[in-house]
Design a protein around this motif. Structure first.
Motif, PDB file in Angstrom:
ATOM      1  N   LYS A  12      31.860  29.698  36.129  1.00 49.64           N
ATOM      2  CA  LYS A  12      30.479  30.162  36.177  1.00 49.64           C
ATOM      3  C   LYS A  12      30.245  31.244  35.125  1.00 49.64           C
ATOM      4  O   LYS A  12      29.230  31.239  34.439  1.00 49.64           O
ATOM      5  N   MET A  16      27.550  31.064  32.133  1.00 45.53           N
ATOM      6  CA  MET A  16      26.544  32.107  31.959  1.00 45.53           C
ATOM      7  C   MET A  16      26.582  32.641  30.524  1.00 45.53           C
ATOM      8  O   MET A  16      25.550  32.796  29.877  1.00 45.53           O
ATOM      9  N   ASP A  69      25.122  37.616  41.174  1.00 45.79           N
ATOM     10  CA  ASP A  69      24.028  36.686  41.460  1.00 45.79           C
ATOM     11  C   ASP A  69      24.237  35.991  42.794  1.00 45.79           C
ATOM     12  O   ASP A  69      25.335  35.951  43.338  1.00 45.79           O
ATOM     13  N   GLY A  71      22.281  32.472  44.955  1.00 44.59           N
ATOM     14  CA  GLY A  71      21.267  31.430  44.841  1.00 44.59           C
ATOM     15  C   GLY A  71      21.678  30.209  45.619  1.00 44.59           C
ATOM     16  O   GLY A  71      22.747  30.172  46.230  1.00 44.59           O
ATOM     17  N   SER A 120      17.589  31.294  42.120  1.00 47.32           N
ATOM     18  CA  SER A 120      18.611  32.158  41.542  1.00 47.32           C
ATOM     19  C   SER A 120      18.112  33.595  41.554  1.00 47.32           C
ATOM     20  O   SER A 120      17.005  33.881  41.110  1.00 47.32           O
ATOM     21  N   ILE A 122      19.425  37.488  40.507  1.00 46.52           N
ATOM     22  CA  ILE A 122      20.452  38.256  39.809  1.00 46.52           C
ATOM     23  C   ILE A 122      20.125  39.740  39.921  1.00 46.52           C
ATOM     24  O   ILE A 122      18.991  40.153  39.676  1.00 46.52           O
ATOM     25  N   SER A 179      16.519  26.116  33.845  1.00 45.50           N
ATOM     26  CA  SER A 179      17.503  26.670  34.776  1.00 45.50           C
ATOM     27  C   SER A 179      17.090  28.037  35.319  1.00 45.50           C
ATOM     28  O   SER A 179      16.922  28.987  34.553  1.00 45.50           O
ATOM     29  N   ARG A 181      18.924  30.150  36.925  1.00 44.30           N
ATOM     30  CA  ARG A 181      19.978  31.137  36.648  1.00 44.30           C
ATOM     31  C   ARG A 181      19.878  31.646  35.212  1.00 44.30           C
ATOM     32  O   ARG A 181      19.975  32.846  34.954  1.00 44.30           O
TER      33      ARG A 181
END
Length: 196
Positions: A12, A16, A69, A71, A120, A122, A179, A181
């Motif tokens: 992940k 990112m 984060d 989600g 998502s 953050i 997206s 995220r």
């Protein structure tokens, strides 16, 4: 600029980093600071509470600002089923395809709604308790089957009616523009830069 991320999922973290498209921003795992794995229980009642709780726990432990984060998916047909329990809903150790198959089977005989929303949240928390927070969401429909070969997670079953495609059928740049995220990550990086 280095941004410390509170996650034990290195895949992940790489996704990112790749998605932000900014070579001046370096997302690094908290393990590079303390060389030790931490696991904190999530007790929040929603994505926002969980994201803040995660970041706060890491920030307090390493005494530096940390990004974290949270989600998941919400299915209109089963609103209480996933949400903050999304990761725990699926069979332990299930691959992305196996998770997608579980969702497809779940809605196999449900014709009233295939709508789903991907959330998502953050947060970036400073050791003094200051919190930066960004929340994003994407609405779509559960596809009838896995389609496309790009992306990860639910991308192969997340159908965008306005595009006539799943997320996994879109090129990286376009997929990243949808997206939640990636959108949330870019916004919070901007907020962090403004604070620096």
């Amino acid at each position: 600029m280095d941004i410390i991320v509170g996650t034990n999922n290195h895949s992940k973290l790489k996704e990112m980093q790749d998605s932000i498209g900014n070579p001046t921003i370096n997302l690094i795992s908290y393990t590079t600071i303390i060389n030790k794995l931490l696991n904190f229980e999530e007790t929040g009642k929603n994505f926002k509470e969980n994201a803040i709780e995660k970041a706060t726990n890491y920030a307090n432990y390493i005494e530096q600002p940390v990004l974290a984060d949270d989600g998941g998916l919400i299915l209109e047909a089963f609103p209480e089923l996933l949400g903050i329990k999304t990761a725990r809903f699926f069979s332990k150790g299930a691959s992305d395809s196996q998770k997608n198959e579980e969702l497809l089977k779940l809605l196999e005989n449900k014709s009233d709604s295939r709508k789903l929303t991907l959330f998502s949240t953050i947060s970036y928390v400073y050791p003094d308790g200051k919190v930066l927070l960004v929340e994003e969401k994407l609405e779509g429909e559960l596809a009838e089957k896995e389609t496309g070969a790009l992306g990860y997670g639910f991308d192969r079953i997340f159908y965008l009616p306005n595009r006539g495609k799943t997320l996994a059928e879109l090129a990286d740049d376009e997929r990243n523009s949808y997206s939640p995220r990636v959108c949330a990550l870019k916004k919070i990086i901007q907020l962090i830069e403004e604070e620096s």
